[in-house]
Write an enzyme that holds these catalytic residues in place. Structure first.
Site, mmCIF file in Angstrom:
data_model
loop_
_atom_site.group_PDB
_atom_site.id
_atom_site.type_symbol
_atom_site.label_atom_id
_atom_site.label_comp_id
_atom_site.label_asym_id
_atom_site.label_seq_id
_atom_site.Cartn_x
_atom_site.Cartn_y
_atom_site.Cartn_z
ATOM 1 N N ARG A 62 59.582 54.837 0.391
ATOM 2 C CA ARG A 62 60.735 54.684 -0.149
ATOM 3 C C ARG A 62 61.782 55.473 -0.178
ATOM 4 N NH1 ARG A 62 61.609 54.918 -6.518
ATOM 5 N NH2 ARG A 62 63.380 53.397 -6.830
ATOM 6 N N HIS A 66 65.831 55.082 0.401
ATOM 7 C CA HIS A 66 66.778 55.938 -0.299
ATOM 8 C C HIS A 66 67.552 57.033 0.495
ATOM 9 C CE1 HIS A 66 65.287 54.478 -4.545
ATOM 10 N NE2 HIS A 66 65.288 53.590 -3.479
ATOM 11 N N ASP A 67 67.108 57.709 1.578
ATOM 12 C CA ASP A 67 67.864 58.447 2.227
ATOM 13 C C ASP A 67 68.851 57.675 3.206
ATOM 14 O OD1 ASP A 67 68.775 60.651 3.698
ATOM 15 O OD2 ASP A 67 67.197 60.362 5.313
ATOM 16 N N ASP A 74 69.797 61.096 6.956
ATOM 17 C CA ASP A 74 70.308 62.445 7.027
ATOM 18 C C ASP A 74 69.545 63.320 5.940
ATOM 19 O OD1 ASP A 74 71.600 61.854 4.621
ATOM 20 O OD2 ASP A 74 73.491 62.492 5.199
ATOM 21 N N SER A 76 69.647 63.634 3.209
ATOM 22 C CA SER A 76 70.252 63.963 1.663
ATOM 23 C C SER A 76 69.622 63.752 0.572
ATOM 24 C CB SER A 76 71.696 63.100 1.823
ATOM 25 O OG SER A 76 71.409 61.694 1.784
ATOM 26 N N ASN A 94 66.925 57.044 -8.308
ATOM 27 C CA ASN A 94 65.791 58.132 -8.112
ATOM 28 C C ASN A 94 65.348 58.520 -9.429
ATOM 29 O OD1 ASN A 94 65.996 57.586 -5.272
ATOM 30 N ND2 ASN A 94 67.602 58.973 -5.265
ATOM 31 N N PRO A 163 70.493 49.138 -4.170
ATOM 32 C CA PRO A 163 70.584 48.075 -5.055
ATOM 33 C C PRO A 163 69.521 48.279 -6.207
ATOM 34 C CG PRO A 163 69.520 47.427 -2.956
ATOM 35 C CD PRO A 163 69.963 48.887 -2.746
ATOM 36 N N HIS A 193 57.490 46.278 -0.522
ATOM 37 C CA HIS A 193 57.282 46.207 -2.198
ATOM 38 C C HIS A 193 55.533 45.512 -1.863
ATOM 39 C CE1 HIS A 193 61.150 46.655 -3.996
ATOM 40 N NE2 HIS A 193 60.817 47.484 -3.276
ATOM 41 N N THR A 194 54.920 45.399 -0.730
ATOM 42 C CA THR A 194 53.583 45.197 -0.762
ATOM 43 C C THR A 194 52.741 46.486 -1.096
ATOM 44 O OG1 THR A 194 51.856 44.558 0.977
ATOM 45 C CG2 THR A 194 53.533 45.605 1.697
ATOM 46 N N ASP A 248 52.679 44.660 -5.821
ATOM 47 C CA ASP A 248 51.947 43.575 -5.278
ATOM 48 C C ASP A 248 50.559 43.785 -6.037
ATOM 49 O OD1 ASP A 248 49.953 42.360 -3.950
ATOM 50 O OD2 ASP A 248 50.255 42.899 -2.088
ATOM 51 N N ASP A 256 50.289 44.465 3.710
ATOM 52 C CA ASP A 256 50.187 42.981 4.214
ATOM 53 C C ASP A 256 51.209 42.213 3.869
ATOM 54 O OD1 ASP A 256 49.615 42.534 1.634
ATOM 55 O OD2 ASP A 256 47.621 42.668 1.737
HETATM 56 C C1 HEM Z 1 65.926 45.061 -1.644
HETATM 57 C C2 HEM Z 1 66.336 45.939 -2.522
HETATM 58 C C3 HEM Z 1 65.689 46.922 -3.339
HETATM 59 C C4 HEM Z 1 65.339 47.120 -4.447
HETATM 60 C C5 HEM Z 1 66.144 46.378 -5.667
HETATM 61 C C6 HEM Z 1 64.186 48.103 -4.929
HETATM 62 C C7 HEM Z 1 63.896 48.476 -6.207
HETATM 63 C C8 HEM Z 1 62.544 49.349 -6.145
HETATM 64 C C9 HEM Z 1 62.524 49.496 -7.632
HETATM 65 C C10 HEM Z 1 63.151 49.339 -9.026
HETATM 66 C C11 HEM Z 1 61.266 50.369 -7.512
HETATM 67 C C12 HEM Z 1 60.292 51.049 -8.834
HETATM 68 C C13 HEM Z 1 61.123 52.247 -9.113
HETATM 69 C C14 HEM Z 1 60.556 52.543 -10.428
HETATM 70 O O1 HEM Z 1 59.298 52.855 -10.827
HETATM 71 O O2 HEM Z 1 61.489 52.602 -11.396
HETATM 72 C C15 HEM Z 1 60.657 50.273 -6.055
HETATM 73 C C16 HEM Z 1 59.848 50.684 -5.596
HETATM 74 C C17 HEM Z 1 59.392 50.905 -4.239
HETATM 75 N N1 HEM Z 1 60.111 50.307 -3.119
HETATM 76 FE FE1 HEM Z 1 61.902 49.301 -3.502
HETATM 77 N N2 HEM Z 1 63.678 48.196 -3.521
HETATM 78 C C18 HEM Z 1 64.184 47.510 -2.607
HETATM 79 C C19 HEM Z 1 63.900 47.707 -1.256
HETATM 80 C C20 HEM Z 1 63.220 48.697 -0.728
HETATM 81 C C21 HEM Z 1 63.070 49.040 0.741
HETATM 82 C C22 HEM Z 1 63.700 48.488 1.696
HETATM 83 C C23 HEM Z 1 61.884 49.689 0.724
HETATM 84 C C24 HEM Z 1 61.495 50.415 2.080
HETATM 85 C C25 HEM Z 1 61.463 49.982 3.171
HETATM 86 C C26 HEM Z 1 61.322 49.902 -0.518
HETATM 87 C C27 HEM Z 1 60.056 50.446 -0.768
HETATM 88 C C28 HEM Z 1 59.535 50.649 -1.967
HETATM 89 C C29 HEM Z 1 58.432 51.309 -2.302
HETATM 90 C C30 HEM Z 1 57.155 51.543 -1.254
HETATM 91 C C31 HEM Z 1 58.175 51.356 -3.652
HETATM 92 C C32 HEM Z 1 56.916 51.776 -4.481
HETATM 93 C C33 HEM Z 1 57.308 53.514 -4.792
HETATM 94 C C34 HEM Z 1 55.973 54.093 -5.323
HETATM 95 O O3 HEM Z 1 55.006 53.481 -5.632
HETATM 96 O O4 HEM Z 1 56.357 55.310 -5.591
HETATM 97 N N3 HEM Z 1 62.111 49.051 -1.393
HETATM 98 N N4 HEM Z 1 61.809 49.449 -5.374
#
Ligand code: HEM
Ligand code: NAG
Ligand code: NAG
Ligand code: NAG
Ligand code: NAG
Ligand code: NAG
Length: 332
Positions: A62, A66-67, A74, A76, A94, A163, A193-194, A248, A256
């Site tokens: 993640r 976010h970078d 970069d 940041s 974040n 987003p 988000h798998t 997931d 997966d």
């Molecule tokens: C499509 C728009 C996306 C939104 C709105 C979004 C939003 C979020 C949110 C709200 C969380 C949980 C944060 C919390 O606990 O408050 C999360 C977790 C996560 N996101 Fe996204 N995300 C998006 C796209 C992505 C992308 C593109 C990736 C990586 C390529 C990603 C990877 C992850 C991962 C792996 C987690 C779990 C992190 C952890 O367990 O520490 N997300 N995301």
């Protein structure tokens, strides 16, 4: 024949000139001579982290996202607050959820011991993201390298470009487009988000008051809704609960294509997840496709990650190679 050769020669010259003007391209073998062990040093660090805590690969993946969405890839996101800027660690996306920074500190420290001043934090983050996927069961790809580290961070931009989980499809597509990624990249990369977890605060509006209706989101599976309401009681939700739910629900540490099957069963956790299936149109088609074809998902994911990793990198003489990912070298 001769004129074709001449024309293609001129084209080549023009192209390479363009390349010079527009800075250097990322390439896989960037550290071949200067730090041949760079990738194995990172892999060892991510492996160790995964053994420490099964969730860490998700948290690290993640961070790369976010970078890259804020001023490009970069590093940041890794900067602590400094005298002349506020870091991104306390932006809305974040604050309280970005994690894994200590793992990066350890990997960077080992990198500096072995190849001082050579490998950027931005590249380390890109390699980490790939390794996080592979160690969780995903398919490998060659990481493009040669990024340099920013001299500044931007919390406002972090709030603006990443987003929110309450987003609808229109907003999601727009935010990805703003950094040069397509709607398909958006559906594909959401498949990250798998793995990983989210706090109640990221989805509790769906459980009690979707879009100000005073009711739950009607698209959530009933049993799933009940279990989430149990985990995130309304009172706690109002008080920004930090309880965690897996993104997931079936295989939260395994990379997966189950995520896409969850969406089709009304078991997507975030609003931004579920709308990919419940909104008629383009995104739904890809949710179906990826749900029944894991190889297709893996293949697309690899391509979209390389694309995301190429967002506005600092190259050549821009930026710097940080000694410590948390601070610029001038320490300002
Ligand atoms: C499509 C728009 C996306 C939104 C709105 C979004 C939003 C979020 C949110 C709200 C969380 C949980 C944060 C919390 O606990 O408050 C999360 C977790 C996560 N996101 Fe996204 N995300 C998006 C796209 C992505 C992308 C593109 C990736 C990586 C390529 C990603 C990877 C992850 C991962 C792996 C987690 C779990 C992190 C952890 O367990 O520490 N997300 N995301
Ligand atoms: C970040 O979260 C902490 C702890 O919840 C809170 O005290 C602080 O005000 C938040 N910072 C910002 C900038 O929102
Ligand atoms: C902070 O200071 C560094 C070092 O002088 C500089 O490169 C950077 O642009 C500054 N950042 C801001 C936001 O002023
Ligand atoms: C930070 O990002 C905001 C929003 O994108 C932008 O308006 C501002 O100019 C940026 N600040 C710096 C110092 O780059
Ligand atoms: C999507 O969300 C944005 C921002 O909240 C809103 O302005 C827009 O009307 C929504 N679009 C649809 C189609 O619901
Ligand atoms: C639901 O949210 C709306 C604003 O989005 C608010 O006006 C309303 O009071 C909330 N209802 C409940 C039951 O919390």
């Amino acid at each position: 024949m001769k004129s074709i050769i001449t024309i293609s020669l001129i084209c080549c010259m023009l192209l390479s000139r363009c390349n010079l003007l527009h800075g250097h391209k990322l390439k896989h073998h960037f550290y071949e001579k200067t730090c041949p062990n760079a990738e194995s040093i990172v892999l060892a660090g991510v492996k160790k982290a995964q053994q420490q805590e099964a969730r860490l690969p998700a948290s690290l993946l993640r961070l790369h996202f976010h970078d890259c969405f804020v001023q490009g890839c970069d590093a940041s996101v890794l900067l602590d607050d400094a005298a002349n800027f506020t870091g991104e660690k306390t932006s809305n996306p974040n604050n309280g959820s970005a994690r894994g920074f200590e793992v990066i500190d350890q990997i960077k420290a080992e990198m500096e011991r072995r190849c001082r001043g050579v490998v950027s934090c931005a590249d380390i983050l890109a390699i980490i993201a790939r390794d996080a996927v592979v160690l969780s069961g995903g398919k490998p790809w060659k990481v493009q390298l040669g990024r340099r580290d920013s001299l500044t961070a931007n919390r406002t931009a972090s709030n603006q470009f990443i987003p929110a989980p309450t987003s609808n499809v229109t907003t999601l597509i727009a935010k990805f487009k703003a950094v040069g990624l397509s709607a398909k990249d958006m559906v594909t990369l959401s498949g990250a988000h798998t793995i990983g977890q989210a706090r109640c605060t990221a989805f509790s509006q769906r459980l009690y008051n979707q879009s100000g209706t005073g009711k739950p989101d009607p698209t959530i599976n009933k049993g799933f809704l009940q279990s989430l309401q149990q985990l995130c009681p309304q009172a706690a939700a109002a008080g920004n609960s930090n309880f965690l739910a897996p993104l997931d629900l079936r295989t939260p540490t395994h990379f997966d294509n189950r995520y896409y099957l969850n969406l089709q069963a009304g078991k997507g956790l975030l609003n931004s997840d579920e709308v990919l299936y419940t909104t008629p149109g383009f995104t739904k088609k890809y949710v179906r496709k990826y749900g029944c074809d894991k190889e297709e998902f893996f293949d697309s994911f690899r391509k979209s990650m390389i694309k995301m990793g190429s967002i506005k990198p600092l190259t050549g003489k821009k930026g710097e190679i940080r000694n410590n990912c948390r601070f610029t070298n001038s320490g300002l």
